[in-house]
Design a protein around this motif. Structure first.
Motif, short mmCIF file in Angstrom:
data_model
loop_
_atom_site.label_atom_id
_atom_site.label_comp_id
_atom_site.label_asym_id
_atom_site.label_seq_id
_atom_site.Cartn_x
_atom_site.Cartn_y
_atom_site.Cartn_z
N LYS A 128 0.82 -1.22 0.00
CA LYS A 128 0.00 0.00 0.00
C LYS A 128 0.85 1.26 0.00
CE LYS A 128 -4.13 -1.97 1.98
NZ LYS A 128 -4.35 -2.71 3.24
N ALA A 129 2.09 1.16 0.42
CA ALA A 129 2.97 2.33 0.44
C ALA A 129 4.12 2.19 -0.55
CB ALA A 129 3.50 2.55 1.85
N LYS B 153 5.48 -3.40 -9.13
CA LYS B 153 5.29 -1.95 -9.22
C LYS B 153 6.40 -1.16 -8.52
CE LYS B 153 2.33 1.90 -9.16
NZ LYS B 153 1.24 2.65 -8.57
N ALA C 253 9.83 2.83 -2.95
CA ALA C 253 9.65 4.23 -3.38
C ALA C 253 10.34 5.21 -2.44
CB ALA C 253 8.17 4.56 -3.52
N ALA D 270 12.57 6.26 1.41
CA ALA D 270 12.32 6.30 2.85
C ALA D 270 10.88 6.78 3.02
CB ALA D 270 13.30 7.24 3.53
N ILE E 241 8.22 9.04 3.71
CA ILE E 241 8.14 10.50 3.80
C ILE E 241 7.19 10.93 4.92
CG2 ILE E 241 7.55 12.63 2.55
CD1 ILE E 241 8.22 11.05 -0.07
N LYS E 242 6.11 10.14 5.10
CA LYS E 242 5.14 10.53 6.14
C LYS E 242 5.76 10.40 7.54
CE LYS E 242 1.50 9.18 2.97
NZ LYS E 242 0.78 8.02 2.44
N LEU F 59 17.90 6.74 10.71
CA LEU F 59 18.29 5.97 9.53
C LEU F 59 19.74 5.49 9.53
CD1 LEU F 59 16.38 7.88 6.66
CD2 LEU F 59 15.58 6.00 8.07
N GLY G 253 15.67 6.48 -1.12
CA GLY G 253 16.25 5.40 -0.32
C GLY G 253 16.11 4.03 -0.98
N GLY H 3 20.35 10.63 1.54
CA GLY H 3 21.01 10.43 2.84
C GLY H 3 21.50 9.01 3.04
#
Ligand code: CO8
Length: 257
Positions: A25-26, A61, A65, A67, A69-70, A86, A110, A141
């Motif tokens: 989902k993420a 897919k 995508a 690290a 972000i939220k 991290l 990342g 990073g």
């Protein structure tokens, strides 16, 4: 039931471990809980005598995508610094066994850096790489600026870091970041891991260590290091077995010691 929530682990072939990033989902965003699990799985397989090569993959897919972000967006410097935000990503570089990244779909930020921390990258034609951090007001990073510069050179590292543009699997191959493109990237990565797992594990790990030194030191020091490890391998059972098997025209049976 699995001990993990964000990854899947399996042993698809003799000596081979597969780690599948699994936060669909993420788009497999690399949250702290996911990374803890990835590190746990890597360390466990590294310590497991039955495993001699590993593959990390994602979904069709997305490899990953980036690290999460939220999770990052409200962090401040003092929290990031004090809690070593991290920093545990560096564990992957301590793993002795070879790790192949099988990349399909997005490998951004990342996710691109995770792939580049692995020893070999195979990419599907659908793979989309990039370091888009500049679009978030930050920079890579997890080694992106350094690893791209060392492999592909300054001009490309600057372009990718400063524009944040995506790049294709074909570009990644032409720069030497990816070893090859494959339509069945996971099968090919598992086949490559199986080949590596069929060799002497002690020689494989020595080979990985020696290649990695090429990124850390001068040529003279690197050549000295390689020669010392080469000399050292004459103390192994597998050197005796490998060379005896050749002389006797038979297949070597490795004891991995
Ligand atoms: N973090 C958190 N959530 C994400 C991320 C991410 N990186 N990427 C995607 N998601 C989530 C989306 O928010 C969305 O969630 P929801 O359904 O709840 O809205 C879900 O995944 C699906 O994503 P989209 O709807 O956006 O899917 P699209 O197919 O429309 O777009 C993209 C796919 C283009 C990949 C798009 O999701 C995107 O741009 N993602 C962000 C890419 C990015 O900027 N990555 C870099 C992050 S920064 C970073 O990685 C710093 C690394 C530092 C490492 C340091 C190590 C020491």
């Amino acid at each position: 039931t699995s001990q993990y929530q964000n990854i899947l682990t399996s042993r698809p072939a003799d000596g081979v471990a597969l780690i599948t990033l699994n936060r669909p989902k993420a788009l497999n965003a690399l949250s702290s809980p996911l990374y803890e699990e990835l590190n746990h799985a890597l360390a466990s397989f590294d310590a497991d005598e039955g495993i001699r090569a590993m593959v990390i993959t994602g979904s069709e897919k997305a490899f990953a995508a980036g690290a999460d972000i939220k999770e990052m967006k409200d962090k401040d410097f003092s929290d990031a610094f004090k809690n070593r935000f991290l920093e545990n990503w560096a564990l992957l570089s301590q793993i002795r066994k070879p790790i192949i990244a099988a990349v399909s779909g997005y490998a951004l930020g990342g996710g691109c850096e995770l792939a580049m921390m692995c020893d070999i990258i195979l990419a599907s034609p659908t793979a989309v790489f990039g370091q888009p951090e500049i679009n978030l007001g930050v920079i890579p990073g997890g080694g992106g600026t350094q690893r791209i510069a060392r492999v592909a050179g300054k001009s490309i590292a600057m372009e990718l870091t400063l524009t944040g543009r995506n790049f294709t699997a074909a570009e990644a191959v032409s720069w030497g970041l990816v070893s090859r493109i494959s339509d069945k990237v996971l099968d090919d990565a598992l086949a490559m891991a199986t080949t590596i797992a069929s060799k002497s594990a002690i020689a494989v790990q020595a080979g990985k260590e020696a290649v990695n030194v090429a990124y850390e030191t001068s040529l003279t020091e690197g050549l000295r290091y390689e020669r010392r490890i080469f000399h050292g391998l004459f103390a192994t059972r597998d050197q005796k077995e490998g060379m005896a098997a050749f002389a006797e025209k038979r297949k070597a049976t490795w004891s991995h010691s």
